[in-house]
Design an enzyme around this catalytic site. Structure first.
Site, PDB file in Angstrom:
ATOM      1  N   TYR A   7     -14.179 -12.246   0.206  1.00 29.24           N
ATOM      2  CA  TYR A   7     -14.976 -11.088  -0.231  1.00 29.24           C
ATOM      3  C   TYR A   7     -16.145 -11.538  -1.115  1.00 29.24           C
ATOM      4  O   TYR A   7     -17.263 -11.044  -0.997  1.00 29.24           O
ATOM      5  CB  TYR A   7     -14.101 -10.073  -0.979  1.00 29.24           C
ATOM      6  CG  TYR A   7     -13.070  -9.453  -0.052  1.00 29.24           C
ATOM      7  CD1 TYR A   7     -13.420  -8.397   0.781  1.00 29.24           C
ATOM      8  CD2 TYR A   7     -11.784  -9.955   0.028  1.00 29.24           C
ATOM      9  CE1 TYR A   7     -12.501  -7.847   1.662  1.00 29.24           C
ATOM     10  CE2 TYR A   7     -10.846  -9.411   0.903  1.00 29.24           C
ATOM     11  CZ  TYR A   7     -11.214  -8.363   1.722  1.00 29.24           C
ATOM     12  OH  TYR A   7     -10.310  -7.840   2.596  1.00 29.24           O
ATOM     13  N   ARG A  14      -3.841   6.355   0.460  1.00 36.99           N
ATOM     14  CA  ARG A  14      -4.441   7.560   1.039  1.00 36.99           C
ATOM     15  C   ARG A  14      -3.549   8.340   1.994  1.00 36.99           C
ATOM     16  O   ARG A  14      -3.851   9.471   2.333  1.00 36.99           O
ATOM     17  CB  ARG A  14      -5.752   7.193   1.737  1.00 36.99           C
ATOM     18  CG  ARG A  14      -6.858   6.899   0.746  1.00 36.99           C
ATOM     19  CD  ARG A  14      -7.948   6.095   1.382  1.00 36.99           C
ATOM     20  NE  ARG A  14      -7.425   4.783   1.754  1.00 36.99           N
ATOM     21  CZ  ARG A  14      -8.145   3.839   2.344  1.00 36.99           C
ATOM     22  NH1 ARG A  14      -9.391   4.065   2.659  1.00 36.99           N
ATOM     23  NH2 ARG A  14      -7.600   2.676   2.629  1.00 36.99           N
ATOM     24  N   ARG A  56       0.826  -1.222   0.000  1.00 32.68           N
ATOM     25  CA  ARG A  56       0.000   0.000   0.000  1.00 32.68           C
ATOM     26  C   ARG A  56       0.853   1.262   0.000  1.00 32.68           C
ATOM     27  O   ARG A  56       0.468   2.277   0.573  1.00 32.68           O
ATOM     28  CB  ARG A  56      -0.955   0.029   1.201  1.00 32.68           C
ATOM     29  CG  ARG A  56      -2.057  -1.004   1.139  1.00 32.68           C
ATOM     30  CD  ARG A  56      -3.174  -0.556   0.204  1.00 32.68           C
ATOM     31  NE  ARG A  56      -4.108  -1.637  -0.028  1.00 32.68           N
ATOM     32  CZ  ARG A  56      -5.280  -1.757   0.587  1.00 32.68           C
ATOM     33  NH1 ARG A  56      -5.658  -0.874   1.448  1.00 32.68           N
ATOM     34  NH2 ARG A  56      -6.068  -2.760   0.299  1.00 32.68           N
ATOM     35  N   ARG A  74      -7.669  11.168  -6.019  1.00 33.28           N
ATOM     36  CA  ARG A  74      -8.962  10.602  -5.620  1.00 33.28           C
ATOM     37  C   ARG A  74     -10.058  11.643  -5.410  1.00 33.28           C
ATOM     38  O   ARG A  74     -11.237  11.318  -5.353  1.00 33.28           O
ATOM     39  CB  ARG A  74      -8.779   9.718  -4.381  1.00 33.28           C
ATOM     40  CG  ARG A  74      -8.123   8.387  -4.679  1.00 33.28           C
ATOM     41  CD  ARG A  74      -9.113   7.382  -5.266  1.00 33.28           C
ATOM     42  NE  ARG A  74      -9.964   6.835  -4.210  1.00 33.28           N
ATOM     43  CZ  ARG A  74     -11.214   7.187  -3.974  1.00 33.28           C
ATOM     44  NH1 ARG A  74     -11.801   8.105  -4.719  1.00 33.28           N
ATOM     45  NH2 ARG A  74     -11.906   6.623  -3.003  1.00 33.28           N
ATOM     46  N   ASP A 101      -6.328  -3.754  -7.763  1.00 33.26           N
ATOM     47  CA  ASP A 101      -6.917  -4.344  -6.563  1.00 33.26           C
ATOM     48  C   ASP A 101      -7.075  -5.839  -6.763  1.00 33.26           C
ATOM     49  O   ASP A 101      -7.224  -6.302  -7.901  1.00 33.26           O
ATOM     50  CB  ASP A 101      -8.270  -3.703  -6.247  1.00 33.26           C
ATOM     51  CG  ASP A 101      -8.659  -3.964  -4.797  1.00 33.26           C
ATOM     52  OD1 ASP A 101      -8.191  -3.223  -3.922  1.00 33.26           O
ATOM     53  OD2 ASP A 101      -9.387  -4.940  -4.544  1.00 33.26           O
TER      54      ASP A 101
HETATM   55  O1  CP3 Z   1       0.202   0.152  -3.250  1.00 36.79           O
HETATM   56  C1  CP3 Z   1      -0.273  -1.006  -3.331  1.00 36.79           C
HETATM   57  O2  CP3 Z   1      -0.129  -1.854  -2.428  1.00 36.79           O
HETATM   58  C2  CP3 Z   1      -0.911  -1.422  -4.641  1.00 36.79           C
HETATM   59  C3  CP3 Z   1      -2.328  -1.364  -4.725  1.00 36.79           C
HETATM   60  C4  CP3 Z   1      -3.220  -2.285  -3.921  1.00 36.79           C
HETATM   61  C5  CP3 Z   1      -4.494  -1.878  -3.464  1.00 36.79           C
HETATM   62  N1  CP3 Z   1      -5.122  -2.950  -2.923  1.00 36.79           N
HETATM   63  C6  CP3 Z   1      -5.046  -0.539  -3.622  1.00 36.79           C
HETATM   64  C7  CP3 Z   1      -6.191  -0.124  -2.803  1.00 36.79           C
HETATM   65  C8  CP3 Z   1      -3.067  -3.635  -3.551  1.00 36.79           C
HETATM   66  C9  CP3 Z   1      -1.872  -4.538  -3.728  1.00 36.79           C
HETATM   67  C10 CP3 Z   1      -4.282  -4.037  -2.935  1.00 36.79           C
HETATM   68  C11 CP3 Z   1      -4.543  -5.398  -2.455  1.00 36.79           C
HETATM   69  C12 CP3 Z   1      -5.773  -5.669  -1.712  1.00 36.79           C
HETATM   70  N2  CP3 Z   1      -7.033  -5.208  -1.961  1.00 36.79           N
HETATM   71  C13 CP3 Z   1      -5.848  -6.568  -0.622  1.00 36.79           C
HETATM   72  C14 CP3 Z   1      -4.722  -7.388  -0.083  1.00 36.79           C
HETATM   73  C15 CP3 Z   1      -3.811  -6.585   0.771  1.00 36.79           C
HETATM   74  C16 CP3 Z   1      -4.296  -6.407   2.176  1.00 36.79           C
HETATM   75  O3  CP3 Z   1      -4.446  -5.238   2.567  1.00 36.79           O
HETATM   76  O4  CP3 Z   1      -4.450  -7.397   2.872  1.00 36.79           O
HETATM   77  C17 CP3 Z   1      -7.187  -6.584  -0.195  1.00 36.79           C
HETATM   78  C18 CP3 Z   1      -7.738  -7.403   0.952  1.00 36.79           C
HETATM   79  C19 CP3 Z   1      -7.924  -5.735  -1.052  1.00 36.79           C
HETATM   80  C20 CP3 Z   1      -9.386  -5.466  -1.042  1.00 36.79           C
HETATM   81  C21 CP3 Z   1      -9.662  -4.067  -0.688  1.00 36.79           C
HETATM   82  N3  CP3 Z   1      -9.396  -2.994  -1.507  1.00 36.79           N
HETATM   83  C22 CP3 Z   1     -10.234  -3.582   0.508  1.00 36.79           C
HETATM   84  C23 CP3 Z   1     -10.648  -4.437   1.677  1.00 36.79           C
HETATM   85  C24 CP3 Z   1     -10.308  -2.207   0.381  1.00 36.79           C
HETATM   86  C25 CP3 Z   1     -10.935  -1.256   1.356  1.00 36.79           C
HETATM   87  C26 CP3 Z   1     -10.141  -1.096   2.565  1.00 36.79           C
HETATM   88  C27 CP3 Z   1      -9.132  -0.021   2.383  1.00 36.79           C
HETATM   89  O5  CP3 Z   1      -7.959  -0.242   2.672  1.00 36.79           O
HETATM   90  O6  CP3 Z   1      -9.565   1.069   1.962  1.00 36.79           O
HETATM   91  C28 CP3 Z   1      -9.744  -1.838  -0.867  1.00 36.79           C
HETATM   92  C29 CP3 Z   1      -9.588  -0.479  -1.406  1.00 36.79           C
HETATM   93  C30 CP3 Z   1      -8.219  -0.080  -1.842  1.00 36.79           C
HETATM   94  N4  CP3 Z   1      -7.337  -0.846  -2.547  1.00 36.79           N
HETATM   95  C31 CP3 Z   1      -7.627   1.198  -1.623  1.00 36.79           C
HETATM   96  C32 CP3 Z   1      -6.364   1.163  -2.228  1.00 36.79           C
HETATM   97  C33 CP3 Z   1      -5.360   2.281  -2.309  1.00 36.79           C
HETATM   98  C34 CP3 Z   1      -8.284   2.385  -0.942  1.00 36.79           C
HETATM   99  C35 CP3 Z   1      -9.319   2.910  -1.869  1.00 36.79           C
HETATM  100  C36 CP3 Z   1      -9.428   4.405  -1.908  1.00 36.79           C
HETATM  101  O7  CP3 Z   1      -8.574   5.077  -2.533  1.00 36.79           O
HETATM  102  O8  CP3 Z   1     -10.431   4.907  -1.400  1.00 36.79           O
END
Ligand code: CP3
Length: 355
Positions: A162, A34, A30, A43, A79
């Site tokens: 999910y 944000r 990540r 965003r 994602d």
């Molecule tokens: O920088 C990075 O790591 C690359 C991008 C990336 C994202 N999600 C962007 C993202 C990666 C590798 C992921 C993987 C991901 N997505 C996982 C596995 C990693 C982990 O955290 O265990 C999971 C479980 C998800 C599913 C997911 N996506 C959830 C549960 C959420 C909401 C929770 C949260 O953190 O906001 C997301 C949204 C998400 N994916 C965001 C980002 C930057 C936030 C969205 C936003 O900008 O509002």
């Protein structure tokens, strides 16, 4: 690594192969997100899925933490749920309401029955997810060889959680499906595994130089169920990618009690969380490289403690080749960017002992 492949030159790819490095490579899960003002600015203008669908924005957001902090690897901005619409699931990301958490994924028609599993389609990345490959090519133009790019997918258990729960709602429905309808569960994991493999293949063909499987919630299952339901699929993913010649990283959390069995699944690198010291993990799987495992919440804390823990981890990790500095899980939104910068600088200042 196949014998006719040249040795990689980047720190990150060398560490994945357990080759000596000049400095310990560092990246953070990540790292694009944000906590960055630059990400929040993007965003403000576009929704999360819209961002994931735009090759130009993917490239911009993926490269931003490299420019801002000097990480040694980039990770594709996308994602683990990005392909679910192509499988037939109605995915959206809820806007976080102020004071009500950050929002998250929602699936309007979750998978609950054998018929739901049978209706799932295997995505065709070229047809259904063309923006991912286009994004990777755009990232490679933007990075211009500065650092390697990590592609990724979610592991079958984590994506299933999910798909079955309909969002980030725990694991009860998925585990109930597993205990009441093993055949449907296998059919679901089989489809998610095929979907993972075709996506990884497309990402590597487009230019990803390593891949990470995010099996974040693997620790929800006990050993018997891991062996029966998940490990065989994770092994299939590693086996399918091996001939492509890129290193494979398996990431999970709360799985410290399964390092031994996880080390036999065919991955080059295990990414571990803070619940196990790197030296202890390594002792259980001496042939693998390790990635991790700073507690993400330390990034919120006093900088002195953060840097003391960073250096202690470097002392331990750098004792043998095959170590990549990372967190045990992702960066959280309240992280001060200056703390991220301080950690990256501390990792790069640390002299690697000569082996
Ligand atoms: O920088 C990075 O790591 C690359 C991008 C990336 C994202 N999600 C962007 C993202 C990666 C590798 C992921 C993987 C991901 N997505 C996982 C596995 C990693 C982990 O955290 O265990 C999971 C479980 C998800 C599913 C997911 N996506 C959830 C549960 C959420 C909401 C929770 C949260 O953190 O906001 C997301 C949204 C998400 N994916 C965001 C980002 C930057 C936030 C969205 C936003 O900008 O509002």
């Amino acid at each position: 690594m196949s014998p006719n492949q040249p040795e990689p030159t980047s720190r990150f790819l060398r560490a994945c192969r357990k080759l000596p490095v000049d400095r310990i490579p560092v990246w953070m899960m990540r790292q694009a997100g944000r906590y960055q003002p630059s990400y929040r600015a993007v965003r403000q203008k576009v929704g999360f899925l819209e961002l994931c669908h735009s090759p130009e924005l993917i490239a911009q957001v993926t490269a931003s933490p490299i420019d801002e902090f000097g990480f040694d690897a980039a990770i594709l901005f996308s994602d683990i749920l990005i392909h679910l619409p192509a499988m037939g699931l109605d995915l959206s990301f809820e806007k976080g309401e102020k004071g009500k958490g950050d929002g998250g994924p929602k699936i309007a028609n979750p998978v609950r029955t054998r018929a739901d599993v049978d209706a799932l389609k295997i995505p065709d990345p070229a047809r259904d997810l063309p923006y991912v490959a286009a994004g990777i090519r755009a990232i490679q133009r933007t990075l211009a060889g500065r650092v390697p790019l990590v592609g990724f997918v979610g592991g079958p258990f984590t994506v299933a959680s999910y798909a079955v729960e309909g969002g980030s709602q725990g694991f009860t429905r998925l585990k109930t499906l597993l205990y009441t309808d093993p055949a449907a569960t296998h059919a679901l994991f089989e489809k998610l595994t095929r979907a993972a493999i075709v996506q990884l293949q497309a990402q590597v063909e487009a230019g990803a130089q390593a891949v990470q499987i995010f099996e974040s919630w693997l620790g929800e299952l006990g050993r018997e169920d891991l062996e029966a339901y998940v490990f065989p699929y994770l092994a299939r993913i590693a086996e399918a990618i091996r001939p492509m010649g890129v290193p494979t990283i398996l990431f999970s959390t709360t799985t410290s009690t399964h390092i031994g069995p996880m080390s036999k699944l065919g991955y080059d690198v295990l990414s571990v969380d803070w619940r196990i010291p790197i030296a202890e993990a390594r002792a259980q799987a001496p042939d693998l490289a390790f990635q991790g495992n700073l507690d993400s919440i330390l990034l919120l804390g006093p900088q002195k403690l953060l840097l003391d823990r960073t250096r202690a981890l470097l002392e331990e990790g750098s004792r043998r080749p095959g170590y990549i500095f990372n967190l045990g899980h992702g960066i959280t939104p309240p992280t001060p960017p200056e703390n991220v910068k301080a950690v990256v600088d501390a990792v790069h200042a640390f002299p690697v002992p000569r082996g």
